[in-house]
Motif scaffolding. Structure first.
Motif, mmCIF file in Angstrom:
data_model
loop_
_atom_site.group_PDB
_atom_site.id
_atom_site.type_symbol
_atom_site.label_atom_id
_atom_site.label_comp_id
_atom_site.label_asym_id
_atom_site.label_seq_id
_atom_site.Cartn_x
_atom_site.Cartn_y
_atom_site.Cartn_z
ATOM 1 N N PHE A 68 0.833 -1.201 0.000
ATOM 2 C CA PHE A 68 0.000 0.000 0.000
ATOM 3 C C PHE A 68 0.867 1.250 0.000
ATOM 4 N N MET A 69 1.801 1.323 0.956
ATOM 5 C CA MET A 69 2.663 2.491 1.039
ATOM 6 C C MET A 69 3.607 2.581 -0.153
ATOM 7 N N ASN A 70 4.029 1.424 -0.650
ATOM 8 C CA ASN A 70 4.883 1.393 -1.836
ATOM 9 C C ASN A 70 4.204 2.104 -2.992
ATOM 10 N N GLU A 71 2.929 1.793 -3.194
ATOM 11 C CA GLU A 71 2.198 2.405 -4.295
ATOM 12 C C GLU A 71 2.017 3.900 -4.070
ATOM 13 N N VAL A 72 1.703 4.292 -2.853
ATOM 14 C CA VAL A 72 1.535 5.715 -2.554
ATOM 15 C C VAL A 72 2.834 6.471 -2.823
ATOM 16 N N VAL A 73 3.944 5.945 -2.312
ATOM 17 C CA VAL A 73 5.234 6.620 -2.436
ATOM 18 C C VAL A 73 5.637 6.783 -3.891
ATOM 19 N N TYR A 74 5.515 5.706 -4.676
ATOM 20 C CA TYR A 74 5.995 5.765 -6.048
ATOM 21 C C TYR A 74 5.081 6.565 -6.965
ATOM 22 N N ILE A 75 3.805 6.228 -6.950
ATOM 23 C CA ILE A 75 2.921 6.818 -7.943
ATOM 24 C C ILE A 75 2.673 8.301 -7.681
ATOM 25 N N ALA A 76 2.775 8.717 -6.420
ATOM 26 C CA ALA A 76 2.580 10.135 -6.113
ATOM 27 C C ALA A 76 3.712 10.991 -6.672
ATOM 28 N N LYS A 77 4.881 10.399 -6.853
ATOM 29 C CA LYS A 77 6.043 11.152 -7.341
ATOM 30 C C LYS A 77 6.251 11.021 -8.841
ATOM 31 N N LEU A 78 5.406 10.258 -9.501
ATOM 32 C CA LEU A 78 5.561 10.026 -10.931
ATOM 33 C C LEU A 78 4.467 10.750 -11.707
ATOM 34 N N LYS A 167 -2.811 3.730 -19.573
ATOM 35 C CA LYS A 167 -2.136 4.237 -18.383
ATOM 36 C C LYS A 167 -1.717 3.053 -17.512
ATOM 37 N N ILE A 168 -0.436 2.956 -17.225
ATOM 38 C CA ILE A 168 0.091 1.879 -16.388
ATOM 39 C C ILE A 168 -0.343 2.112 -14.947
ATOM 40 N N SER A 169 -0.832 1.068 -14.297
ATOM 41 C CA SER A 169 -1.303 1.186 -12.923
ATOM 42 C C SER A 169 -0.665 0.130 -12.036
ATOM 43 N N ASP A 170 -0.978 0.158 -10.742
ATOM 44 C CA ASP A 170 -0.595 -0.829 -9.736
ATOM 45 C C ASP A 170 0.923 -0.894 -9.529
ATOM 46 N N PHE A 171 1.401 -0.029 -8.652
ATOM 47 C CA PHE A 171 2.827 0.051 -8.362
ATOM 48 C C PHE A 171 3.177 -0.579 -7.016
ATOM 49 N N GLY A 172 2.312 -1.458 -6.526
ATOM 50 C CA GLY A 172 2.531 -2.070 -5.228
ATOM 51 C C GLY A 172 3.777 -2.930 -5.154
ATOM 52 N N LEU A 173 4.226 -3.482 -6.291
ATOM 53 C CA LEU A 173 5.398 -4.354 -6.310
ATOM 54 C C LEU A 173 6.622 -3.679 -6.904
ATOM 55 N N ALA A 174 6.517 -2.393 -7.212
ATOM 56 C CA ALA A 174 7.592 -1.670 -7.897
ATOM 57 C C ALA A 174 8.829 -1.525 -7.016
ATOM 58 N N LYS A 175 9.980 -1.394 -7.673
ATOM 59 C CA LYS A 175 11.255 -1.195 -6.989
ATOM 60 C C LYS A 175 12.049 -0.102 -7.695
#
Length: 324
Positions: A68-78, A167-175
């Motif tokens: 959850f936080m992973n997705e918030v952190v990444y997608i908010a900055k992109l 639009k690419i979505s779901d960044f929960g597993l992103a690194k």
């Protein structure tokens, strides 16, 4: 962890009250539910006159608070036209939700794998989607401030707006990736079988080239539904009729095959993919595709061929050799 503080102060994105989101979704009524994923249910809502999509973390979700936080952190900055836009989050008690722009045409898989809906996608729309996803990935890998490996690129993580812009979505597993071609290692493989590159699925080694492999699978899914060796135009979905450019189709299939080559170093980076899709130069010959897996460990030696990484998948396996 103080999630509300993290969202509001560090990321400077709007933090909505639970009551506001409940009102926007009619108290999460069943008729507002538009989807379900590993994260939990997704609801359509109206917030301040704008259509929104609300992803609500399920208490039995296979994706937890870290994702959850992973997705918030990444997608908010992109910020890119081919990435889904986050509008805010809601964190109150045990409730954790992400609020996104609503995309009226839903996910790509709901179109290309449905016999009725697939007719909506003529070849120009499909080629437009392929290009948009390629540009979104190029931004993630090379141009964004964080430089991200998505790690879960697949058809149902591509959302389409009213004009069929992907639009690419779901960044929960992103690194975050530090270097383009240096692979990181993990003993917990996450993602969807069929889209995972062989070096990641077997040995836990991932890099931007893992995303390139997933993109190749996605291109081949978009470009064909049936496999007939040696006759490229016969690979096409029958619903395309006369809408397609044979050159663009054959080129897209060629680029897709380059992206799914067995060895990561043989796969092109996403800037090369964008150029190859939109120029008329001769394409390199593709080597052996990665779904034809050999049991040899990577040269790094971190995993032997008998030490397979634990695999956590979000969907059932697929293969590009069989029509879905």
């Amino acid at each position: 962890m103080d999630y509300s503080g993290s969202c509001a102060e560090k990321l400077e994105i709007p933090l909505f009250d639970l009551s506001t989101i409940m009102k926007a979704t009619n108290n999460f009524s069943i008729d507002r539910k538009i989807g379900e994923g590993g994260f939990g249910p997704v609801y359509k809502g109206i917030l301040e006159g704008q259509e929104i999509a609300v992803k609500r973390l399920s208490r039995i979700s296979t994706q937890g608070e870290n994702e959850f936080m992973n997705e918030v952190v990444y997608i908010a900055k992109l910020q890119h036209r081919n990435l889904v836009k986050i509008l805010g989050c809601c964190i109150e008690g045990e409730e954790k939700m992400l609020i996104y722009e609503y995309l009226s045409n839903g996910s790509l898989d709901s179109l290309i794998f449905d016999e009725t809906q697939t007719k909506v996608l003529d070849w120009p729309k499909r080629f437009h989607i392929i290009n948009g996803v390629a540009r979104g990935l190029m931004y993630l890998h090379q141009d964004s401030q964080l430089r991200i490996i998505h790690r879960d690129l697949k058809a149902n993580n591509i959302l389409l707006d009213k004009d069929m812009n992907p639009k690419i979505s779901d960044f929960g597993l992103a690194k975050i990736c530090e270097e383009d071609d240096v692979g990181a290692m993990t003993n917990r493989v996450v993602g969807t079988h069929g889209y995972l590159s062989p070096e990641y699925a077997l040995y836990g080694k991932y890099s931007v080239k893992s995303d390139v492999f997933s993109f190749g699978i996605l291109v081949l899914e978009i470009a064909w539904n049936l496999y007939k060796e040696g006759r490229s135009t016969e690979l096409l979905d029958e619903c395309l009729g006369d809408s397609y450019s044979t050159y663009e189709v054959v080129r897209s299939i060629g680029v897709g095959l380059l992206c799914v080559q067995q060895c990561p170093e043989d796969r092109p980076n996403m800037s090369s993919v964008v150029l190859m899709l939109n120029n008329k130069g001769v394409l390199p010959l593709a080597k052996q595709p990665g779904f034809y897996i050999e049991g040899n460990a990577p040269s790094s030696g971190a995993f032997s061929s008998s030490q397979y990484a634990e695999s956590t998948v979000t969907e059932t396996p697929i293969t590009i050799l069989t029509a879905r």
